[in-house]
Design a protein around this motif. Structure first.
Motif, mmCIF file in Angstrom:
data_model
loop_
_atom_site.group_PDB
_atom_site.id
_atom_site.type_symbol
_atom_site.label_atom_id
_atom_site.label_comp_id
_atom_site.label_asym_id
_atom_site.label_seq_id
_atom_site.Cartn_x
_atom_site.Cartn_y
_atom_site.Cartn_z
ATOM 1 N N HIS A 171 0.892 -1.435 -0.008
ATOM 2 C CA HIS A 171 -0.016 0.083 0.162
ATOM 3 C C HIS A 171 0.770 1.279 -0.058
ATOM 4 O O HIS A 171 0.345 2.296 0.229
ATOM 5 C CB HIS A 171 -0.907 -0.024 1.314
ATOM 6 N N LEU A 172 2.252 0.990 -0.077
ATOM 7 C CA LEU A 172 2.906 2.312 0.091
ATOM 8 C C LEU A 172 2.795 3.384 -1.035
ATOM 9 O O LEU A 172 2.659 4.618 -0.669
ATOM 10 C CB LEU A 172 4.433 1.932 0.033
ATOM 11 N N ALA A 173 2.499 2.963 -2.283
ATOM 12 C CA ALA A 173 2.096 3.885 -3.302
ATOM 13 C C ALA A 173 0.947 4.750 -2.959
ATOM 14 O O ALA A 173 0.828 5.725 -3.137
ATOM 15 C CB ALA A 173 1.913 3.144 -4.633
ATOM 16 N N GLU A 174 -0.119 4.259 -2.140
ATOM 17 C CA GLU A 174 -1.294 4.622 -2.092
ATOM 18 C C GLU A 174 -1.185 5.723 -0.814
ATOM 19 O O GLU A 174 -1.583 6.806 -0.809
ATOM 20 C CB GLU A 174 -2.568 3.917 -1.769
ATOM 21 N N LEU A 213 -2.447 4.363 -11.759
ATOM 22 C CA LEU A 213 -3.766 5.049 -12.160
ATOM 23 C C LEU A 213 -4.122 6.363 -11.272
ATOM 24 O O LEU A 213 -4.335 7.325 -11.535
ATOM 25 C CB LEU A 213 -4.807 4.255 -12.713
ATOM 26 N N ARG A 214 -4.512 5.819 -10.350
ATOM 27 C CA ARG A 214 -5.086 6.892 -9.067
ATOM 28 C C ARG A 214 -3.908 8.016 -8.803
ATOM 29 O O ARG A 214 -4.420 9.051 -8.843
ATOM 30 C CB ARG A 214 -5.389 6.073 -7.743
ATOM 31 N N PRO A 238 -1.350 7.471 -21.302
ATOM 32 C CA PRO A 238 -0.875 6.184 -21.501
ATOM 33 C C PRO A 238 -1.428 5.220 -20.492
ATOM 34 O O PRO A 238 -1.789 3.881 -20.627
ATOM 35 C CB PRO A 238 0.615 6.477 -21.311
ATOM 36 N N ILE A 239 -1.470 5.568 -19.212
ATOM 37 C CA ILE A 239 -1.874 4.634 -18.042
ATOM 38 C C ILE A 239 -3.691 4.188 -18.160
ATOM 39 O O ILE A 239 -3.966 3.137 -18.056
ATOM 40 C CB ILE A 239 -1.734 5.076 -16.704
ATOM 41 N N ASP A 251 -12.240 4.857 -9.971
ATOM 42 C CA ASP A 251 -11.016 5.390 -10.628
ATOM 43 C C ASP A 251 -10.919 5.534 -12.058
ATOM 44 O O ASP A 251 -10.416 6.663 -12.416
ATOM 45 C CB ASP A 251 -9.976 4.303 -10.115
ATOM 46 N N LEU A 252 -11.279 4.676 -12.824
ATOM 47 C CA LEU A 252 -11.289 4.799 -14.371
ATOM 48 C C LEU A 252 -12.388 6.054 -14.768
ATOM 49 O O LEU A 252 -11.831 6.578 -15.567
ATOM 50 C CB LEU A 252 -11.600 3.484 -14.885
#
Length: 264
Positions: A171-174, A213-214, A238-239, A251-252
């Motif tokens: 979860h580090l990216a979030e 993406l988020r 791109p993502i 999200d999308l």
């Protein structure tokens, strides 16, 4: 399964749902959740079934579908009470209900509920996933106006996630994205951008397309506010184009709506 009191197939399905969402397959993650819950029901082992209905359904939180999360988690709470399993009825269940409260936009309630559940979690010397749940509470705190409290909690989350020997990375990216978003709310745009870039770097190393993406949507929104339209479009397109499913998820939808704005 009889030796260890856990069914390996159930456990594999529970964690597979998480990683499948993170890797960029939101619809497949839901299918994995459903299949795992169905398998656990057939096996009829109460502890594993509670696990499949609670943690095994958490990708609904990632998909930002609080009603589905709450309903399935309630089944785990009810079964836990029936079978005398307080780990689910009194610990995990309330924690996931608190996340659902946050996703429903009831931020003050989420701050209180998450604070209680995280406190109980740590009193039992349980630390796994604590950085993520603290980060969710930090995001809720911002919505109640407590930016400094939120940043303090998010820094605590990052420290724990990166602690040598622990290095809890899923979860580090979030967590880094939430920090960037908080800094953006404070007008600290350079610091916000730095944290968001760090989030994207972590997500790309992990091939975690959903986290990428988020964060890309958050950073593109920041750049849009600064008039950096081309940079925002070049980051987000791109993502967005990578995804082949999950187009009805929050999200999308948000990413696509922002990308449409950037093309006008």
């Amino acid at each position: 399964a009889d030796l260890y009191n856990h069914d390996p197939k159930t456990l594999a399905g529970i964690y597979s749902a998480h990683w499948t969402w993170m890797l960029g397959y939101p619809d497949e993650a839901e299918r994995v959740m459903d299949a795992t819950a169905q398998h656990a029901r057939k096996r009829g082992h109460a502890f594993d079934l509670c696990y499949a209905l609670s943690w095994g359904s958490y990708a609904f939180a990632y998909r930002v579908e609080p009603e589905k999360l709450r309903n399935r988690n309630q089944s785990a709470i009810d079964l836990g009470r029936e079978q005398g399993l307080p780990f689910y009825s009194d610990l995990l269940g309330p924690l996931y209900h608190a996340v659902a409260t946050f996703l429903e936009g009831r931020f003050s309630g989420a701050v209180t509920e998450l604070g209680i559940s995280i406190g109980v979690w740590q009193q039992l010397n349980l630390n796994v996933c604590a950085p993520y749940f603290k980060a969710v509470r930090a995001e809720a705190l911002v919505h109640t106006g407590d930016h400094e409290g939120a940043l303090s909690l998010i820094d605590e989350s990052i420290e724990q996630a990166e602690r040598p020997g622990w290095e809890e990375g899923p979860h580090l990216a979030e967590i880094l994205r939430i920090k960037g978003w908080i800094l953006q709310q404070q007008g600290r745009r350079d610091e916000a951008e730095q944290s968001l870039h760090a989030s994207i770097e972590v997500a790309r190393k992990q091939q975690a397309k959903s986290w990428e993406l988020r964060t890309s949507t958050t950073l593109a929104g920041l750049w849009q506010s600064q008039g950096k339209i081309n940079e925002a479009r070049d980051l987000l397109a791109p993502i967005c184009g990578w995804f082949t499913e999950g187009f009805d998820t929050k999200d999308l939808k948000e990413a696509k709506a922002l990308l449409d704005e950037l093309h006008t």
